[in-house]
Design a protein around this motif. Structure first.
Motif, short mmCIF file in Angstrom:
data_model
loop_
_atom_site.label_atom_id
_atom_site.label_comp_id
_atom_site.label_asym_id
_atom_site.label_seq_id
_atom_site.Cartn_x
_atom_site.Cartn_y
_atom_site.Cartn_z
N PRO A 1 14.81 0.77 11.48
CA PRO A 1 15.02 0.44 10.07
C PRO A 1 14.65 1.61 9.17
N PRO A 2 15.20 1.65 7.95
CA PRO A 2 14.85 2.76 7.04
C PRO A 2 13.38 2.68 6.67
N PRO A 3 12.79 3.84 6.31
CA PRO A 3 11.38 3.84 5.92
C PRO A 3 11.19 3.10 4.59
N GLU A 4 9.98 2.63 4.40
CA GLU A 4 9.64 1.96 3.14
C GLU A 4 9.71 2.98 2.00
N PRO A 5 10.13 2.54 0.81
CA PRO A 5 10.14 3.47 -0.33
C PRO A 5 8.74 4.00 -0.62
N ARG A 6 8.67 5.25 -1.03
CA ARG A 6 7.37 5.84 -1.37
C ARG A 6 6.87 5.29 -2.69
N ARG A 7 5.57 5.09 -2.74
CA ARG A 7 4.96 4.65 -3.99
C ARG A 7 4.69 5.86 -4.86
N ARG A 8 4.93 5.71 -6.14
CA ARG A 8 4.64 6.79 -7.06
C ARG A 8 3.16 6.81 -7.41
N ALA A 9 2.62 7.97 -7.56
CA ALA A 9 1.18 8.11 -7.87
C ALA A 9 0.92 7.91 -9.35
#
Length: 69
Positions: free
Chosen positions: A61-69
């Motif tokens: 599966p695609p990776p989880e979206p990155r969280r913005r800092a």
């Protein structure tokens, strides 16, 4: 060509375009018929002639979206 995974599996399918260049379809395998493979990905639904397929395999599966800092 190797056997395709079951429909509903996320796949990458490498195939030849009419001009001879190769490209990939990445998405969910919708259906694999005797003459065409159907993949639903970001570019929409792609109908790929079986004779044009170079390789195909299941992918994670695609990776989880990155969280913005």
């Amino acid at each position: 060509m190797t056997a395709l995974p079951d429909p509903g599996t996320r796949v990458v399918v490498r195939y030849l375009l009419p001009d001879g260049r190769a490209t990939d379809a990445l998405g969910e395998l919708v259906r694999a018929e005797s003459d065409v493979v159907i993949v639903d990905g970001k570019r929409g639904v792609e109908r790929i002639p079986r004779g044009a397929i170079i390789a195909a395999k299941a992918v994670p599966p695609p990776p989880e979206p990155r969280r913005r800092a």
